[in-house]
Design a protein around this motif. Structure first.
Motif, mmCIF file in Angstrom:
data_model
loop_
_atom_site.group_PDB
_atom_site.id
_atom_site.type_symbol
_atom_site.label_atom_id
_atom_site.label_comp_id
_atom_site.label_asym_id
_atom_site.label_seq_id
_atom_site.Cartn_x
_atom_site.Cartn_y
_atom_site.Cartn_z
ATOM 1 N N GLY C 130 0.804 -1.216 0.000
ATOM 2 C CA GLY C 130 0.000 0.000 0.000
ATOM 3 C C GLY C 130 0.835 1.262 0.000
ATOM 4 N N ARG C 131 2.082 1.142 -0.370
ATOM 5 C CA ARG C 131 2.982 2.296 -0.418
ATOM 6 C C ARG C 131 3.394 2.568 -1.860
ATOM 7 N N GLU C 132 3.881 3.756 -2.118
ATOM 8 C CA GLU C 132 4.207 4.107 -3.492
ATOM 9 C C GLU C 132 5.706 4.150 -3.786
ATOM 10 N N THR C 133 6.468 4.553 -2.801
ATOM 11 C CA THR C 133 7.897 4.773 -3.033
ATOM 12 C C THR C 133 8.671 3.471 -3.186
ATOM 13 N N ILE C 134 9.451 3.396 -4.243
ATOM 14 C CA ILE C 134 10.411 2.295 -4.398
ATOM 15 C C ILE C 134 11.798 2.922 -4.240
ATOM 16 N N ILE C 135 12.623 2.298 -3.449
ATOM 17 C CA ILE C 135 13.999 2.781 -3.331
ATOM 18 C C ILE C 135 14.885 1.985 -4.279
ATOM 19 N N SER C 136 15.551 2.693 -5.181
ATOM 20 C CA SER C 136 16.525 2.019 -6.027
ATOM 21 C C SER C 136 17.878 2.697 -5.809
ATOM 22 N N PHE C 137 18.880 2.239 -6.527
ATOM 23 C CA PHE C 137 20.237 2.613 -6.134
ATOM 24 C C PHE C 137 21.025 3.284 -7.256
ATOM 25 N N THR C 138 21.988 4.067 -6.837
ATOM 26 C CA THR C 138 22.893 4.707 -7.799
ATOM 27 C C THR C 138 23.468 3.659 -8.737
ATOM 28 N N ASN C 139 23.546 4.033 -10.003
ATOM 29 C CA ASN C 139 24.129 3.167 -11.036
ATOM 30 C C ASN C 139 23.333 1.902 -11.323
ATOM 31 N N GLY C 140 22.136 1.812 -10.753
ATOM 32 C CA GLY C 140 21.291 0.657 -11.052
ATOM 33 C C GLY C 140 20.692 0.758 -12.447
ATOM 34 N N PHE C 141 20.490 -0.391 -13.060
ATOM 35 C CA PHE C 141 19.794 -0.421 -14.348
ATOM 36 C C PHE C 141 18.685 -1.451 -14.258
ATOM 37 N N HIS C 142 17.463 -1.007 -14.584
ATOM 38 C CA HIS C 142 16.325 -1.914 -14.432
ATOM 39 C C HIS C 142 15.416 -1.952 -15.646
ATOM 40 N N GLY C 143 15.750 -1.231 -16.692
ATOM 41 C CA GLY C 143 14.925 -1.292 -17.892
ATOM 42 C C GLY C 143 14.494 0.072 -18.370
ATOM 43 N N CYS C 144 13.797 0.093 -19.488
ATOM 44 C CA CYS C 144 13.492 1.346 -20.174
ATOM 45 C C CYS C 144 12.006 1.648 -20.335
#
Lengths: 424, 424, 424, 424
Positions: C130-144
């Protein structure tokens, strides 16, 4: 003696300043519907602080109360402390405005601006419904802070955001598509595949002050209110400009057969031009927790003092309302005359918020400039700034209205003649 | 006679009201640093309109000017018209504040709230740079309208948004990670793969009034300003609370060796508690077009009148600044004493914006309640509301400061004793 | 015979094409770790479909199964119908991968791309919490695609969005600030005034394939996993590139002492380079309702057929893992040698996902070009594209690894010599 | 022998699986328009991979080419390398599709899904115009990754986002408000105060496959295309489902008198059910830089092989088109019959993408279930899932169409009889 414009403005005031570019005098004094420049010249004020001076400049009763309060060391700013001035205002508002209408609404003191009232109203509606989408309308104007700006239609203002204006969906206002707007809105909201999320609220002005004096009628607004109820959305009437008597009644919706869940007020609420903003909200939707929305100046006690006097002087009986009815008719009649003499022109608005659409924004601008030369301050509005808008103080005597409207008529004639010459 | 709280508040005022829940009296009069309730009881005011009454309540010089202006039918509200009062204010501000600092900034009159000043500052920065991201800081407070709220750290306020708070990226404030914050920020901004977009601006308070009186030092702020310059971002100092003398100087950054591109002011700017907001902006970044950001009450002439007097009385020479230095030292010394007697306690802040972190939010609340019983109004701040914050009027005489600090000390002792008893 | 590049590419293929600009030959055949162009020239493939061909090109066992399935009129695409091929894949995946690890995860078939797997994972996490924020990381690549792109750090890709990338907050990856990253993250998340909302999930690669082969160690990842649990956030490991054996184990986290709540797989999942994407998710977080996230090609049955064979051939016992261990060591040793001979160079990554940071993106590019001339396909990665990345098929024999690494070494020497000449 | 559903699905496959809940058999083989379960039972396939199998299952010519390519060690996946298979596909597509239509479009290979094609199209349009807003339409379906999902109307899918779906404005599709939709759209876009920003593009399906088989006619689409041109917006036709012959022509807009600026294709593009996505884009709008949008599987060479064969076999002459015309007429006639026998029913769609709106979603569902019992796979679509949609392979012989439509008719009769009984 001619008005001198101090070079400090050019040198130091931000280029964002705007009204002063058209009405380029230095003003110093004002009383009632008359404003005076530093050269001693007087102007009839058909702008009235953009609707913030419904009772004219420096109303004596409010002036007296204000001087007494200040000289007696009454509180000026007191955050949201309980104060005597605030209690008096609340009780007076309850007695004169709420009780006669059987309104259960609670009163939320907000930052002393219309835009802050709109921001607060949107927050309450979103929290109360757990929904994000607010539906606002074409040509609506609700303010320039980011939340309110998302609901504002004007591209010039929106363009200033510099970032996304989210979670507001735009719907056509009455007249946009032959009065079938509510049908379309209903279809879109009830179609599970339309892509329009269930809205937290409809946010609407019953008369669009900045949008060109379009207004909704009773049947349309009732249909919208009914739809709101059916789909679990709140009805928010933004009465920042059309409220406090501007429509001819205290609230702009007073004779439209609906009771909004939330109402925003600002501009003329204090009565004296003092900054003040307030949100009226049905108790069941008053869901923000203590301090969840706040603002330092939400307790402008000087405004409480004058607001109370304004209510007592103007709204405790029907005398003022009768005056408004007369004024409305008079303005309407004069505008009808002008309309007849200008092809395509159209009288717009209602109450003391009428004007004339002269089709062409440049013409409207020229008329405003010409009128100013002749001693009248009048502004334009509408998507092309093509509507000359009369926002005279409600208290303006008929003879002053007459004088102002005479100037308007002459200016219009003068400019259309010019225009024809230019075209020839 | 005891203060009576009118039932109207409970019945009709929105539940969002907050300060009045702690300081639950009806207040009626105030003078200087003393505020009086309707039972005649007097309180030392260490809250001062949350920093809006830096010169105390009802300062006589401003009061006099205000009464003269009002009784003389001077303009009260005039949109952004040129007025004599505005010209006087601008010229005085230029002479006393800008010129001595060689500041080229232009002055943008905004809606009379701090949050509106922040909204305007963000718009200017975004338009000037063509970028969307604003970097703000942990524990920062910048207001509650949607644009400013996105920059505000406090979860309670953010939670009220009910919609996305976008295009603000949060960075740690000085002290969050051992003073290496600017290094991290630089690394993130200059790393093309960090996921942090090039920012339009850094928006920062040099002292965090709501965030618990954290403050930055000269070296850190200079590093941040240098970074801003290097990466083409503007430096915005939000001086709504820390400005107008609160830091001991007129601007909170006066001795920090930086010159912000944009500065926001509000709260004590009018000097008398009248709503007023203003943005100072370097001419090259004053890019909003006429009316692109606007607001009805951006021309509060009563505020111009008192603001001018405030500048003349307090800032035209060094007398007041000397008083502030003395007061700062006195407060620091008294707080140091208290710190020594409470394990873990920590003196916070600087200038006339100091306080004591008592570690425990419940303790701080209890102290505030106890102090109020003893005749002192003092609020808490910080992420856990664990910091007792002294925001006395800058004009408070040392003997009144002393009296207030005595009450604070006694209340703290009283409550820690209670706490120990409870724990035993 | 030289490879000819058909003019059709220049004339008709979008300018967005990229790899083909460096490796500018027309390729026609491939087997194992060798790819052949239309001129008959062979190249050692150290790119392996950017990690999609972990078992090399045209693995005979999978090839056989594929031919049988196709020629037998087995189903090719069947939406998310139950099919024999899918059942076989699921059972094999359960038996060989899930059961030995006591993983309770359910398997979500998604659109056959890594980015779609990430989109699905983010949806599940947001709905589950039920939350919106996703934490991702510097230099991460997850798609386009837009949801995944919000989590991607690379500015080049982010810049293509053309609209807001919302609800992802960026945190520093291990090593960004001296391994104190998790402490900072914890402080930010647990500080109610930090401005960071409670996250739905942490989305992380244990080895950053595109970001320059940074990787996390066991202690750090466990701390992050512990924090996730403490704050009610899910841990999503994006194993699109580092999974399916690339790290030396099947999952990249296999020896890092954590069990992610959600895992994304794609690239080498089918084993044969066939498009396939899948999300592993603990049953309690498998909350999307039927069809709430869908995609036509989520049932690529050819991929199920080869994926099953890949699991049986390579992961049913420890033979392959032993080979991976040997290969990893060999590569490491060779890279260490190269590192010693180049000032500032740094060996990066782990498992079969190692490379060498040559500090300078232009140098790395030159080496890639030179290596290609010499018969080796090798790509760069990292924020400045300064890391030469070895993504050879896992099945590459040591002697082919040796040959490829020899070419890399020679190319590096050649280019650094050139560089020195240029500088001289 | 009865089909057995392996328990692995219940135990391990995510609850998000959907089609398999209605068509709950385990399927193993397929040929042409017939699909077979593991019990040997055959079903006529009127779903055809949701439009991905326009040439039926396992077309022999493509099958042969595929087997040859695989067994010859042709490349399977090769990122966006130049390959012989890709060159052949591009040349064939140019020769058979582009040149005869004088289409200058460039071809962008994207991740092998429709949603990825839509994401890429939106990016190109936003970058090419420098605008953010995309206008999509009521009941439109464009995919489930976040960017495409913002354009999708269906609430069920939108609800899965868990975050904001931004920068898409929804407009009514033809028929929503009596075919006056384009007038409304024009008014909204050209009104500077409507609150609708100038759009980057209109994104539209000419036949709404998921939205209930609504379709636009030539006049309407031309008006929209004209408006797009006038306001500087691109016209994107999403032909993922309606393209590749489904409308009776190769492109769904082939006889609608417009040439879109951007076209998305996927589903049946490979011809064999292999994942493939592609965007056609006029050269002047092909503005993304190399790799700015990417995706590992954008070079699915197996799909290039079969896609080429599909073009050669079906689109090199007019034989197939003539068959489509006959099939379209036959289906239309049979649906008209059914419509006559069911009050309120309405034939929807055009080409080989027709269906019948039976008003009631529960009835449609019951018919689908009943038809499956009788050996026909047919799905529902539309906002209430009330439209039975015929997506038979285009290659289906008339006698198989007849058989399938007979089952549909019987199932419909059976269920309406049941319904009447239930109501009695």
């Amino acid at each position: 003696m001619t008005s001198k414009i101090d070079s400090i403005f050019q040198q130091r005031e931000s280029d964002v300043r705007s009204y002063c570019r058209t009405f380029n005098r230095t003003f110093t004094h004002a009383k009632g519907s008359i404003i005076r420049d530093d050269g001693g010249r007087e102007y009839i004020d058909f702008l009235a602080g953009c609707g913030s001076l419904n009772y004219g400049h420096n109303n004596p009763a409010m002036q007296r109360a204000l001087l007494d309060h200040i000289s007696g060391n009454g509180l000026t700013m007191a955050l949201d402390f309980y104060t005597d001035a605030k209690a008096e205002f609340l009780k007076t508002f309850e007695r004169i405005i709420l009780k006669p209408r059987s309104m259960p609404h609670k009163l939320m003191m907000v930052g002393p601006t219309g835009t802050n009232a709109v921001e607060a109203a949107m927050k309450q509606a979103r929290k109360a419904t757990g929904r994000e989408t607010i539906i606002s309308f074409t040509n609506g104007f609700h303010g320039c802070s980011l939340g309110a700006l998302a609901a504002t239609g004007n591209q010039h203002h929106r363009g200033g955001a510099g970032t996304a204006l989210s979670d507001v969906v735009r719907m056509p206002y009455q007249g946009y598509i032959n009065n079938t707007e509510v049908e379309l809105i209903e279809k879109l909201i009830t179609d599970p595949s339309s892509g329009i999320e269930a809205p937290a609220a409809f946010l609407i002005e019953t008369i669009q002050g900045e949008g060109g004096l379009n207004h909704v009628n009773k049947e349309w607004l009732q249909a919208l209110a009914g739809l709101a109820k059916d789909v679990g959305a709140l009805l928010i009437v933004d009465d920042v400009q059309a409220g406090c008597g501007r429509s001819g009644k205290f609230f702009s919706f007073d004779e439209l057969g609906v009771m909004p869940d939330i109402i925003t007020l600002a501009k003329s609420l204090s009565g004296y031009g003092l900054p003040m903003g307030m949100v009226l909200i049905k108790p069941e939707y008053d869901v923000l927790s203590p301090g969840e929305h706040n603002g330092t100046f939400r307790g402008n006690n000087l405004a409480f003092v004058t607001a109370k006097v304004a209510l007592e002087v103007f709204w405790a009986d029907d005398v003022f309302k009768a005056h408004l009815t007369r004024s409305e008719k008079y303005i309407r009649q004069r505008l009808n005359d002008m309309q007849r003499s200008l092809t395509g022109a159209q009288v717009k608005g209602r109450g003391l918020m009428q004007g004339i659409d002269v089709v062409d924004g440049e013409l409207a601008k020229a008329v405003s400039v010409e009128a100013f030369k002749r001693g009248l301050i009048i502004e334009t509005s509408g998507p092309q700034d093509q509507v000359l808008k009369i926002l005279a103080p409600l208290t303006t005597p008929i003879e002053v209205l007459q004088k102002g409207l005479d100037i308007l008529k002459q200016s219009l004639e003068c400019c259309t003649t010019e225009q024809k010459k230019g075209a020839a």
